[in-house]
Design a protein around this motif. Structure first.
Motif, mmCIF file in Angstrom:
data_model
loop_
_atom_site.group_PDB
_atom_site.id
_atom_site.type_symbol
_atom_site.label_atom_id
_atom_site.label_comp_id
_atom_site.label_asym_id
_atom_site.label_seq_id
_atom_site.Cartn_x
_atom_site.Cartn_y
_atom_site.Cartn_z
ATOM 1 N N PRO A 2 4.732 16.418 13.621
ATOM 2 C CA PRO A 2 3.957 17.488 13.732
ATOM 3 C C PRO A 2 1.973 17.241 13.874
ATOM 4 N N LEU A 3 1.505 18.546 14.534
ATOM 5 C CA LEU A 3 -0.197 17.204 14.898
ATOM 6 C C LEU A 3 -0.441 18.138 13.547
ATOM 7 N N ASP A 4 -0.133 18.790 12.369
ATOM 8 C CA ASP A 4 -0.818 18.358 10.656
ATOM 9 C C ASP A 4 -0.701 17.289 10.316
ATOM 10 N N ASN A 5 0.650 16.202 10.893
ATOM 11 C CA ASN A 5 0.606 14.809 10.096
ATOM 12 C C ASN A 5 0.046 13.994 10.811
ATOM 13 N N TRP A 6 -0.251 13.831 11.816
ATOM 14 C CA TRP A 6 -0.324 13.005 13.135
ATOM 15 C C TRP A 6 -1.263 13.007 13.890
ATOM 16 N N VAL B 86 1.091 -1.042 0.338
ATOM 17 C CA VAL B 86 -0.175 -0.108 -0.526
ATOM 18 C C VAL B 86 0.535 1.070 -0.162
ATOM 19 N N PRO B 87 0.376 2.098 -0.808
ATOM 20 C CA PRO B 87 1.032 3.329 -0.961
ATOM 21 C C PRO B 87 0.798 4.078 0.255
ATOM 22 N N LEU B 88 2.283 4.082 1.312
ATOM 23 C CA LEU B 88 2.396 4.961 2.513
ATOM 24 C C LEU B 88 1.902 6.263 2.614
ATOM 25 N N PRO B 89 1.547 7.140 3.529
ATOM 26 C CA PRO B 89 0.867 8.686 3.528
ATOM 27 C C PRO B 89 2.569 8.763 3.969
ATOM 28 N N ASN B 90 1.957 10.790 3.863
ATOM 29 C CA ASN B 90 3.163 11.749 3.713
ATOM 30 C C ASN B 90 3.650 10.705 5.468
ATOM 31 N N LEU B 91 4.477 10.410 5.672
ATOM 32 C CA LEU B 91 5.232 10.498 7.357
ATOM 33 C C LEU B 91 6.401 11.529 7.333
ATOM 34 N N ILE B 92 5.634 12.328 7.838
ATOM 35 C CA ILE B 92 6.659 14.108 8.107
ATOM 36 C C ILE B 92 7.320 13.730 9.739
#
Ligand code: DMJ
Length: 643
Positions: A613-617, A161-167
């Protein structure tokens, strides 16, 4: 007239065919011509049948191969009349010009049988020489081999599965040396907690730091599932404790087995194990965590087999039989339990491409949406057989808390696409503000509990998480009341800090009152304990991220010092029984959430914001970070993993 006995191919004798007088007793007299003709016909039919059988029946010698290690020995049909010989139960064909070859074959077989017998005899003698322990060890090795084989079968790779953006998986090291020092202190506490668990409780669910042995409770069932290992993994990773992380990974890989006859809490296993494994997978990329999470989720699914689809509180991992807690109102399931599955289950569907998990949690949501709510509030109890509410108790603390949290986080986790969840959150929060949130005489904002038509002016330590939730949900709130909700979050943080500050140990009690002249203080003895819970620190961290007001770091540091001073023992960290006593006694439990949540939130509080960061996690209710997925409103069909 008597025909000779016929020998069919199988070697079994057919009874002699008697076509004489005795065969036809009614015709002793001379046979007429027509009768003779009929007889002739029968006779010729019989002879044709025998010929047919001889030529057309399959020759078993061509395909009968006995797998007894006698690889090349064909077992032909038996025809003793033609010199076939019987050797130890097997018959060897010897005939015509192949006579010589057959004799050799016969000899070879004889030798092989003899050798096999001798070998078996030798092995038996060897076995007898071995001690009982040695034999048992050998049996165990064989068993292990079988188990490993089964495990391999179970661990089939999942579709990619393509992984989501892991920033933002970075060190988050703060530049300020004072903050760095505080952060290092938290890391040292984590090491102390882990090392002692490693030494005295390894593989057990939790640690008894004073007795220095393993500990467990009924939420984990009766087997050793290494709850602390799974719960602590992502904290270890974030803190850069990589050796410890690897140790944990190895244990999980080799020992974490869910085929156990053990009745566990669906909610706890979901938030601690599935949440922990998923976070460890996203952070480290190690497949084993994903595979284990999916295996475990499969074991929880039978809990949903109820007349309404509202899951049982507990399920037996082996039998799949579910039931509810005996203490819950009239056999009810608990709102905070069945309402705290959404984040993990959406991720499971995302990672496996299997909508089953997503469908289960969406079914719960749809059912709740349809129900009447007294005063717009969700009662804590719902009967999974009838689909009716149990007692009308509403709480933002125990029994209700993370249901509201997950409505908000479902929206955030979907990259704000799941507007249905956001609406449910907004509606619920409005009702809570109207009916449960009050200001005390001394000016402290608190969240009480609704019990059968009246407000109990009591707040739990658990309820303190709501300060962080209000701040997290401020952005995107209805009628643009972001400022209001951020303020509400700050007020709850302040009240909860007061509940710590008004104790002797500077640690918060389990529950505190705002009644009869009492403000943010526990009254009953059984409300005075602190069991290493995270909720107050969790709220400090969210408030810090959204405001950068230094008081939140200051409050977090006060709590760190108090925990280190009063909860630390040489064998780990323990809860204390009375936060108002200057000589506290210990409860002798190092809770797994202390490593998963309390220490993680403290570490993040003293880290830079670009770490997770809370925008990504989005952090699940056990502080396990899961990445934001860009999902459509009520479907995952946009996910390329779906087939
Ligand atoms: C944790 O397991 C989770 O935060 C849960 O939601 C409720 N409380 C405990 C820790 O206090």
């Amino acid at each position: 007239m008597t025909t000779p006995a016929l020998l069919p191919l199988s070697g079994r004798r057919l009874p002699p065919l008697n076509l004489g007088a005795s065969a036809f007793p009614h015709h002793r007299a001379t046979l007429r011509l027509s009768e003779k003709f009929i007889l002739l016909l029968i006779l010729s039919a019989f002879i044709t049948l025998c010929f047919g059988a001889f030529f057309f029946l399959p020759d078993s010698s061509k395909h009968k191969r006995f797998d007894l290690g006698l690889e090349d020995v064909l077992i032909p049909h038996v025809d003793t009349s033609k010199g076939g010989k019987n050797l130890g139960g097997f018959l060897i064909h010897g005939q015509g010009h192949d006579e010589h070859r057959h004799r050799e074959e016969e000899e070879r077989l004889r030798n092989k049988i003899r050798a096999d017998h001798e070998k078996a005899l030798e092995e038996a003698k060897e076995k007898l020489k071995k001690s009982r322990d040695e034999i048992q060890a050998e049996i165990q090795t064989e068993k292990n081999k079988v188990v490993q084989e089964l495990k391999k079968k179970d661990s089939k790779p999942l579709p990619p599965v393509p992984l989501p953006n892991l920033i933002g998986i970075n060190s988050g090291e703060p530049a300020d040396p004072d903050i760095r020092e505080k952060r290092n202190k938290v890391k040292e506490m984590m090491k102390h907690a882990w090392d002692n668990y490693r030494q005295y409780g390894w593989g057990h669910n939790e640690l008894k730091p004073i007795a220095r042995k393993g500990h467990s409770t009924n939420i984990f069932g009766n087997s050793q599932m290494g709850a602390t290992i799974v719960d602590a993994l992502d904290t270890l990773y974030i803190m850069g404790l990589h050796d410890e992380f690897r140790e944990g990974q190895e244990w999980i890989d080799k020992n974490l087995d869910f085929s156990v006859n053990s009745e566990v809490s669906v909610f706890e296993v979901n938030i601690r194990f599935i949440g922990g494994l998923l976070a460890a997978y996203y952070l480290s990329g190690q497949e084993v965590f994903k595979i284990k999470a999916v295996q475990l989720a499969g074991k929880l699914l039978p809990a949903f087999n109820t007349p309404t689809g509202i899951p049982w509180a507990m399920v037996n991992l082996k039998s799949g039989v579910g039931r509810n807690w005996g203490w819950a109102s009239a056999g009810s399931s608990i709102l905070a339990e069945f309402g705290t599955l959404h984040m993990e289950f959406v991720h499971l569907s995302y990672l496996t491409g299997d909508p089953v998990y997503y469908n289960k949690v969406m079914h719960i949501r749809k059912l709740l949406q349809k129900m009447d709510r007294p005063n717009g509030l969700y009662p804590n109890y719902l009967n999974p057989r009838t689909g009716r509410w149990g007692q009308h108790h509403t709480s933002v603390g125990g029994l209700g808390d993370s249901f509201y949290e997950y409505l908000l986080k479902a929206w955030l986790m979907s990259d704000k696409m799941d507007t249905e969840a956001r609406k449910m959150y907004d509606d619920a929060i409005e009702a809570i503000e109207k009916h449960l949130i009050r200001r005390s005489n001394g000016g402290l904002t608190f969240i009480g509990e609704w019990k059968n038509g009246h407000l109990e002016r009591k707040m739990g330590h658990l309820t303190c998480f709501a300060g962080g939730m209000f701040a997290l949900g401020a952005d995107g709130s209805r009628d643009d009341k972001a400022g209001h909700y951020l303020q509400l979050g700050a007020e709850i943080a302040h009240t909860c800090h007061e509940s710590y500050d008004r104790t002797t140990l500077k640690l918060g009690p389990e529950a505190f009152k705002f009644d009869g002249g009492v403000e943010a203080v526990a009254v009953r003895q059984n409300e005075k304990y602190y069991i290493l819970r995270p909720e107050v620190i969790e709220t400090y961290w969210y408030m810090w991220r959204f405001t950068h007001d230094p008081k939140y770091r200051q409050w977090g540091w006060e709590a760190t010092q108090a925990i280190d001073k009063y909860c630390r023992v040489s064998g780990g960290f323990s809860g204390v029984k009375d936060v108002y006593s200057s000589s506290p006694t210990y409860d002798d439990v190092q809770q797994s959430f202390f490593l998963a949540e309390t220490l993680k939130y403290l570490y993040l509080l003293f880290s830079n914001d670009d770490l997770l960061p809370l925008d990504n996690w989005v952090f699940n209710t056990e502080a396990h970070p899961l990445p934001v997925l860009h999902l459509a409103n009520t479907t995952l069909s946009g996910n390329p993993a779906y087939r």
